[in-house]
Design a protein around this motif. Structure first.
Motif, PDB file in Angstrom:
ATOM      1  N   ASP A  61     -13.684 -13.757  36.004  1.00  0.00           N
ATOM      2  CA  ASP A  61     -14.004 -15.188  36.116  1.00  0.00           C
ATOM      3  C   ASP A  61     -13.360 -15.992  34.987  1.00  0.00           C
ATOM      4  O   ASP A  61     -14.000 -16.837  34.344  1.00  0.00           O
ATOM      5  N   SER A  62     -12.077 -15.715  34.734  1.00  0.00           N
ATOM      6  CA  SER A  62     -11.287 -16.392  33.694  1.00  0.00           C
ATOM      7  C   SER A  62     -11.785 -16.107  32.283  1.00  0.00           C
ATOM      8  O   SER A  62     -11.353 -16.751  31.329  1.00  0.00           O
ATOM      9  N   GLN A  63     -12.681 -15.136  32.149  1.00  0.00           N
ATOM     10  CA  GLN A  63     -13.185 -14.758  30.834  1.00  0.00           C
ATOM     11  C   GLN A  63     -12.534 -13.439  30.406  1.00  0.00           C
ATOM     12  O   GLN A  63     -12.585 -12.452  31.146  1.00  0.00           O
ATOM     13  N   ILE A  64     -11.927 -13.439  29.233  1.00  0.00           N
ATOM     14  CA  ILE A  64     -11.266 -12.244  28.724  1.00  0.00           C
ATOM     15  C   ILE A  64     -12.299 -11.348  28.061  1.00  0.00           C
ATOM     16  O   ILE A  64     -13.018 -11.776  27.155  1.00  0.00           O
ATOM     17  N   GLN A  65     -12.387 -10.120  28.530  1.00  0.00           N
ATOM     18  CA  GLN A  65     -13.374  -9.179  28.034  1.00  0.00           C
ATOM     19  C   GLN A  65     -12.837  -8.456  26.795  1.00  0.00           C
ATOM     20  O   GLN A  65     -11.757  -7.884  26.823  1.00  0.00           O
ATOM     21  N   GLY A  66     -13.584  -8.512  25.706  1.00  0.00           N
ATOM     22  CA  GLY A  66     -13.195  -7.785  24.505  1.00  0.00           C
ATOM     23  C   GLY A  66     -12.291  -8.556  23.573  1.00  0.00           C
ATOM     24  O   GLY A  66     -11.745  -7.980  22.626  1.00  0.00           O
ATOM     25  N   ALA A  67     -12.107  -9.853  23.816  1.00  0.00           N
ATOM     26  CA  ALA A  67     -11.294 -10.681  22.915  1.00  0.00           C
ATOM     27  C   ALA A  67     -11.914 -12.063  22.836  1.00  0.00           C
ATOM     28  O   ALA A  67     -12.285 -12.655  23.852  1.00  0.00           O
ATOM     29  N   ASP A  68     -12.038 -12.572  21.649  1.00  0.00           N
ATOM     30  CA  ASP A  68     -12.591 -13.903  21.439  1.00  0.00           C
ATOM     31  C   ASP A  68     -11.494 -14.935  21.646  1.00  0.00           C
ATOM     32  O   ASP A  68     -10.989 -15.547  20.710  1.00  0.00           O
ATOM     33  N   PHE A  69     -11.099 -15.106  22.911  1.00  0.00           N
ATOM     34  CA  PHE A  69     -10.002 -16.010  23.246  1.00  0.00           C
ATOM     35  C   PHE A  69     -10.344 -16.722  24.544  1.00  0.00           C
ATOM     36  O   PHE A  69     -10.649 -16.085  25.550  1.00  0.00           O
ATOM     37  N   ILE A  70     -10.292 -18.048  24.505  1.00  0.00           N
ATOM     38  CA  ILE A  70     -10.601 -18.854  25.689  1.00  0.00           C
ATOM     39  C   ILE A  70      -9.301 -19.303  26.341  1.00  0.00           C
ATOM     40  O   ILE A  70      -8.397 -19.824  25.666  1.00  0.00           O
ATOM     41  N   LEU A  71      -9.187 -19.080  27.634  1.00  0.00           N
ATOM     42  CA  LEU A  71      -8.011 -19.527  28.381  1.00  0.00           C
ATOM     43  C   LEU A  71      -8.098 -21.038  28.570  1.00  0.00           C
ATOM     44  O   LEU A  71      -8.762 -21.529  29.482  1.00  0.00           O
ATOM     45  N   GLN A  72      -7.448 -21.768  27.687  1.00  0.00           N
ATOM     46  CA  GLN A  72      -7.476 -23.223  27.741  1.00  0.00           C
ATOM     47  C   GLN A  72      -6.355 -23.730  28.641  1.00  0.00           C
ATOM     48  O   GLN A  72      -5.216 -23.308  28.508  1.00  0.00           O
ATOM     49  N   GLY A  73      -6.703 -24.650  29.535  1.00  0.00           N
ATOM     50  CA  GLY A  73      -5.712 -25.203  30.454  1.00  0.00           C
ATOM     51  C   GLY A  73      -5.947 -24.705  31.862  1.00  0.00           C
ATOM     52  O   GLY A  73      -6.084 -23.500  32.094  1.00  0.00           O
ATOM     53  N   GLN A  74      -5.982 -25.622  32.806  1.00  0.00           N
ATOM     54  CA  GLN A  74      -6.239 -25.252  34.194  1.00  0.00           C
ATOM     55  C   GLN A  74      -5.090 -24.446  34.789  1.00  0.00           C
ATOM     56  O   GLN A  74      -5.306 -23.564  35.616  1.00  0.00           O
ATOM     57  N   ALA A  75      -3.871 -24.738  34.353  1.00  0.00           N
ATOM     58  CA  ALA A  75      -2.713 -24.077  34.942  1.00  0.00           C
ATOM     59  C   ALA A  75      -2.746 -22.565  34.717  1.00  0.00           C
ATOM     60  O   ALA A  75      -2.481 -21.786  35.635  1.00  0.00           O
ATOM     61  N   VAL A  76      -3.067 -22.135  33.496  1.00  0.00           N
ATOM     62  CA  VAL A  76      -3.080 -20.698  33.223  1.00  0.00           C
ATOM     63  C   VAL A  76      -4.263 -20.037  33.921  1.00  0.00           C
ATOM     64  O   VAL A  76      -4.172 -18.884  34.376  1.00  0.00           O
ATOM     65  N   ARG A  77      -5.379 -20.739  34.047  1.00  0.00           N
ATOM     66  CA  ARG A  77      -6.511 -20.166  34.788  1.00  0.00           C
ATOM     67  C   ARG A  77      -6.164 -20.015  36.268  1.00  0.00           C
ATOM     68  O   ARG A  77      -6.514 -19.005  36.892  1.00  0.00           O
TER      69      ARG A  77
END
Length: 226
Positions: A61-77
């Motif tokens: 669900d666009s959440q990276i497991q095991g890394a404190d990193f947020i996918l910012q930007g609708q295009a990359v999601r």
């Protein structure tokens, strides 16, 4: 998966790609330009050290497991929609190339411009080889094309955190400056999605590119080749 890094050797530089960066299009360079291409290419190969580092994370669900990193930007999601995993990758030609280009900027601007274009072509070749190596371990998955930080609305402000996650400064010598630009300059950061039944094609096309209306290549009747 832990960090993995490797060196990449490029034997044959893609001169056609470098000429596209130089704006030649379908035109054929003259003999003097051909000589400069060969000379600069030889020096570039002596100066560069292709390297890459990557790490693979589960994605839900666009959440990276095991890394404190947020996918910012609708295009990359959107790009990673329906992906089960995401590859973080950084590749570089290393600092010797920057030194070579700076030397040419003092001794001959023509050589500097040509070497810069050659290096831009070669870093893509390094990324292609790195991607090929990585994907051998994930043959059962479909994959997206490489989506670079700074592309569309995927912000460059994420560069430092991205590099820290990969431990790229220590492993392959890639850092980010105050302007969010990578050093060495001929370096790339990107993500690749892995999954099944993906909506995103493995290959980019002009029709699906959000930058198509601004693209200088399209205005010339060409493509960026990506």
């Amino acid at each position: 998966m832990n960090h993995r890094e490797r060196n990449i050797i490029i034997e044959d530089i893609n001169f056609d790609e470098a000429l596209r960066y130089l704006g030649y299009g379908a035109n054929v360079p003259d003999d003097k330009t051909k000589e400069l291409l060969l000379s600069c290419g030889k020096q570039l190969k002596h100066s560069m050290e292709g390297k890459f580092v990557y790490k693979v994370f589960d994605l839900k669900d666009s959440q990276i497991q095991g890394a404190d990193f947020i996918l910012q930007g609708q295009a990359v999601r959107n790009h990673l929609r329906n992906c089960d995993k995401v590859i973080f990758m950084c590749a570089t030609l290393s600092a010797g190339v920057d030194l070579l280009i700076r030397k040419f900027q003092i001794t001959g601007m023509a050589e500097a411009i040509i070497t810069d274009s050659l290096a831009s072509a070669v870093i893509e070749q390094v990324c292609d080889k790195a991607e090929e190596i990585i994907l051998k371990d994930f043959a059962e998955y479909e994959h997206t094309w490489r989506f670079g930080l700074g592309y569309d609305d995927f912000p460059l402000e994420c560069q430092k955190q991205f590099l820290d996650i990969l431990d790229a400064p220590k492993r392959i010598g890639v850092c980010v400056n105050d302007s969010m630009m990578l050093t060495p300059t001929k370096s790339v950061t990107c993500v690749i999605g892995l999954g099944h039944g993906l909506e995103t094609s493995r290959k980019r096309s002009c029709e699906m590119c959000s930058l198509r209306e601004k693209c200088q290549f399209r205005k010339q009747g060409l493509t960026c080749g990506k």
